[in-house]
Design a protein around this motif. Structure first.
Motif, PDB file in Angstrom:
ATOM      1  N   VAL A 116       0.867  -1.181   0.000  1.00 36.48           N
ATOM      2  CA  VAL A 116       0.000   0.000   0.000  1.00 36.48           C
ATOM      3  C   VAL A 116       0.903   1.230   0.000  1.00 36.48           C
ATOM      4  CG1 VAL A 116      -1.874   1.224   1.158  1.00 36.48           C
ATOM      5  CG2 VAL A 116      -1.750  -1.275   1.293  1.00 36.48           C
ATOM      6  N   THR A 151       2.029   5.295  -0.339  1.00 35.19           N
ATOM      7  CA  THR A 151       1.560   6.547   0.250  1.00 35.19           C
ATOM      8  C   THR A 151       0.432   7.120  -0.598  1.00 35.19           C
ATOM      9  OG1 THR A 151       3.781   6.970   1.073  1.00 35.19           O
ATOM     10  CG2 THR A 151       2.272   8.828   1.058  1.00 35.19           C
ATOM     11  N   GLN A 165      -2.492   5.743  -1.033  1.00 32.63           N
ATOM     12  CA  GLN A 165      -3.417   4.689  -1.464  1.00 32.63           C
ATOM     13  C   GLN A 165      -4.212   4.131  -0.293  1.00 32.63           C
ATOM     14  OE1 GLN A 165      -0.915   1.669  -3.234  1.00 32.63           O
ATOM     15  NE2 GLN A 165      -1.336   2.441  -5.288  1.00 32.63           N
ATOM     16  N   ARG A 166      -5.300   3.444  -0.637  1.00 34.13           N
ATOM     17  CA  ARG A 166      -6.086   2.677   0.326  1.00 34.13           C
ATOM     18  C   ARG A 166      -6.209   1.270  -0.223  1.00 34.13           C
ATOM     19  NH1 ARG A 166      -9.094   7.438  -0.171  1.00 34.13           N
ATOM     20  NH2 ARG A 166     -10.370   6.500  -1.797  1.00 34.13           N
ATOM     21  N   ARG A 167      -6.162   0.289   0.653  1.00 39.67           N
ATOM     22  CA  ARG A 167      -6.388  -1.102   0.239  1.00 39.67           C
ATOM     23  C   ARG A 167      -7.196  -1.784   1.325  1.00 39.67           C
ATOM     24  NH1 ARG A 167      -2.198  -3.921  -2.565  1.00 39.67           N
ATOM     25  NH2 ARG A 167      -3.721  -5.599  -2.669  1.00 39.67           N
ATOM     26  N   THR A 203      -4.613   2.493   4.987  1.00 38.16           N
ATOM     27  CA  THR A 203      -4.503   3.774   4.301  1.00 38.16           C
ATOM     28  C   THR A 203      -3.334   4.547   4.892  1.00 38.16           C
ATOM     29  OG1 THR A 203      -5.758   5.704   3.528  1.00 38.16           O
ATOM     30  CG2 THR A 203      -6.070   5.054   5.837  1.00 38.16           C
ATOM     31  N   ARG A 256     -14.003   1.456   2.659  1.00 38.32           N
ATOM     32  CA  ARG A 256     -13.819   2.879   2.949  1.00 38.32           C
ATOM     33  C   ARG A 256     -14.678   3.325   4.138  1.00 38.32           C
ATOM     34  NH1 ARG A 256     -13.036   7.704  -1.341  1.00 38.32           N
ATOM     35  NH2 ARG A 256     -12.444   9.232   0.207  1.00 38.32           N
TER      36      ARG A 256
END
Length: 108
Positions: A21, A23, A25-27, A47, A70
């Motif tokens: 992941v 910087t 980004q979200r996973r 995140t 999210r």
């Protein structure tokens, strides 16, 4: 986070900060095993914090029994704002827990 080992469903195993992941980004990872002993199965939302002039962005990992998504990150963000507010009230000069509150009589 640096020493928390996760094992994903696809067989990948490593530390959360090695999960790819980047910087900004979200996973979201469902059904990951935590620790090398695989003692806890959870869902993992990962995140980065925004960072600012004084602080670099930091990796943020949320473990939950709810679906990693999210919405989990938003819930956590809202909760952290509330907790920070309570902390500020307690330590920011208000000293709320040591104050005496007196109800004034109504005029009338």
């Amino acid at each position: 986070q640096r020493n928390t080992i996760v094992k994903q469903e696809n067989g990948w195993q490593g530390r959360i900060d090695e999960s790819g992941v980047m910087t900004g980004q979200r996973r979201y990872f469902q059904n990951v095993w935590l620790t090398q002993e695989e003692k806890l199965c959870a869902n993992l939302s990962v995140t980065w914090t925004d960072g600012d002039d004084k602080h670099a962005p930091e990796l943020l990992a949320i473990m939950s029994d709810e679906t990693a998504c999210r919405a989990r990150l938003r819930e956590y963000g809202a909760r952290m704002c509330i907790e920070q507010s309570f902390r500020d009230d307690k330590s920011g000069g208000f000293d709320m827990e040591h104050r005496k509150y007196v109800q004034r009589p109504k005029n009338g």
